[in-house]
Design a protein around this motif. Structure first.
Motif, PDB file in Angstrom:
ATOM      1  N   ASP A  37     -64.128  50.664  25.692  1.00 39.29           N
ATOM      2  CA  ASP A  37     -63.357  50.893  26.919  1.00 39.29           C
ATOM      3  C   ASP A  37     -63.891  52.155  27.591  1.00 39.29           C
ATOM      4  OD1 ASP A  37     -61.483  50.379  28.874  1.00 39.29           O
ATOM      5  OD2 ASP A  37     -59.809  51.206  27.751  1.00 39.29           O
ATOM      6  N   PRO A  38     -65.119  52.086  28.122  1.00 35.90           N
ATOM      7  CA  PRO A  38     -65.782  53.295  28.621  1.00 35.90           C
ATOM      8  C   PRO A  38     -65.135  53.923  29.849  1.00 35.90           C
ATOM      9  CG  PRO A  38     -67.099  51.349  29.105  1.00 35.90           C
ATOM     10  CD  PRO A  38     -65.963  50.907  28.226  1.00 35.90           C
ATOM     11  N   HIS A  72     -54.508  47.012  25.674  1.00 34.40           N
ATOM     12  CA  HIS A  72     -54.652  48.458  25.508  1.00 34.40           C
ATOM     13  C   HIS A  72     -55.822  49.031  26.300  1.00 34.40           C
ATOM     14  CE1 HIS A  72     -51.734  48.709  22.177  1.00 34.40           C
ATOM     15  NE2 HIS A  72     -52.204  47.525  21.834  1.00 34.40           N
ATOM     16  N   LEU A  73     -56.574  48.191  26.995  1.00 33.80           N
ATOM     17  CA  LEU A  73     -57.811  48.621  27.639  1.00 33.80           C
ATOM     18  C   LEU A  73     -57.673  48.797  29.145  1.00 33.80           C
ATOM     19  CD1 LEU A  73     -60.280  46.207  25.810  1.00 33.80           C
ATOM     20  CD2 LEU A  73     -59.652  48.550  25.171  1.00 33.80           C
ATOM     21  N   LEU A  74     -58.336  49.824  29.676  1.00 30.64           N
ATOM     22  CA  LEU A  74     -58.412  49.980  31.127  1.00 30.64           C
ATOM     23  C   LEU A  74     -59.362  48.943  31.715  1.00 30.64           C
ATOM     24  CD1 LEU A  74     -58.578  53.861  31.600  1.00 30.64           C
ATOM     25  CD2 LEU A  74     -56.690  52.333  32.165  1.00 30.64           C
ATOM     26  N   ASP A  75     -60.418  48.582  30.981  1.00 35.81           N
ATOM     27  CA  ASP A  75     -61.414  47.628  31.462  1.00 35.81           C
ATOM     28  C   ASP A  75     -61.631  46.520  30.433  1.00 35.81           C
ATOM     29  OD1 ASP A  75     -63.471  46.262  32.676  1.00 35.81           O
ATOM     30  OD2 ASP A  75     -64.957  47.847  32.415  1.00 35.81           O
ATOM     31  N   PRO A  76     -60.731  45.531  30.385  1.00 38.19           N
ATOM     32  CA  PRO A  76     -60.899  44.459  29.398  1.00 38.19           C
ATOM     33  C   PRO A  76     -62.140  43.608  29.652  1.00 38.19           C
ATOM     34  CG  PRO A  76     -59.117  43.934  30.900  1.00 38.19           C
ATOM     35  CD  PRO A  76     -59.536  45.335  31.201  1.00 38.19           C
ATOM     36  N   HIS A  78     -65.121  44.608  30.177  1.00 38.44           N
ATOM     37  CA  HIS A  78     -66.250  45.178  29.430  1.00 38.44           C
ATOM     38  C   HIS A  78     -66.323  44.582  28.025  1.00 38.44           C
ATOM     39  CE1 HIS A  78     -69.263  48.087  28.144  1.00 38.44           C
ATOM     40  NE2 HIS A  78     -68.526  48.256  27.064  1.00 38.44           N
ATOM     41  N   VAL A  79     -65.209  44.616  27.308  1.00 36.85           N
ATOM     42  CA  VAL A  79     -65.226  44.103  25.931  1.00 36.85           C
ATOM     43  C   VAL A  79     -65.393  42.580  25.915  1.00 36.85           C
ATOM     44  CG1 VAL A  79     -62.736  43.837  25.557  1.00 36.85           C
ATOM     45  CG2 VAL A  79     -64.206  44.363  23.642  1.00 36.85           C
TER      46      VAL A  79
END
Length: 168
Positions: A37-38, A72-76, A78-79
């Protein structure tokens, strides 16, 4: 459910408690620290130095299991894109995430006037520890859009409400 333990298993994530990573190792599962989650601007130099990609070649895994992470991620995306990259062409993603439209969330809002989100004082705005509460939960349609945007095709979906009495 019993799995035939053949092949290689790995776990990736920001970090894990020592007892958790030791338990994984005892079962032959390697745990690798990766920042998936960069967008989170963590001032810790250790976190800043972590790779932002899963350290395996393209199409390396037959199955990717992702449980209770996306919310829980700001940028899902990406993952999801990283998981798509490391999975074989005919591989399978098993994904679990809370259902934003579950009945307890609806009741919480309609009957109690409470947000389905964590209380704001527990949110990432005020809670700057490594643990992050749910940033956003998704409906099935929203999850389908996220998956498609990352190159996935949803084959099946199932609802399982294990916390029907969770009115937080």
């Amino acid at each position: 459910l019993y799995l035939n333990e053949t092949g290689f298993m790995a776990g990736v994530g920001l970090e894990g408690p020592e007892d958790f990573t030791a338990d994984l190792a005892a079962h032959g599962i390697e745990f690798l620290a990766v920042n998936l989650d960069p967008l989170v601007n963590d001032p810790d130099p250790h976190i800043q130095a972590l790779p932002q990609a899963i350290p395996y070649p393209d199409a390396h895994f037959q199955v990717v299991f992702c449980t209770e992470l996306l919310e829980h991620l700001l940028d899902p995306l990406h993952v999801l894109r990283e998981m798509r990259r490391v999975i074989a062409t005919e591989g399978i993603l098993v994904l679990t995430t809370p259902n934003q439209a579950k009945i307890s969330n609806r009741l919480k809002l309609l009957c109690m006037g409470r947000s389905i989100n964590y209380p704001i004082n527990d949110s990432i705005m005020f809670n700057l520890t490594r643990w992050r509460p749910h940033i956003r939960e998704y409906t099935l349609d929203e999850l389908g859009l996220l998956l498609a945007s990352a190159g996935w095709r949803m084959l099946e979906s199932h609802y399982l409400d294990t916390a029907a009495d969770d009115l937080r």
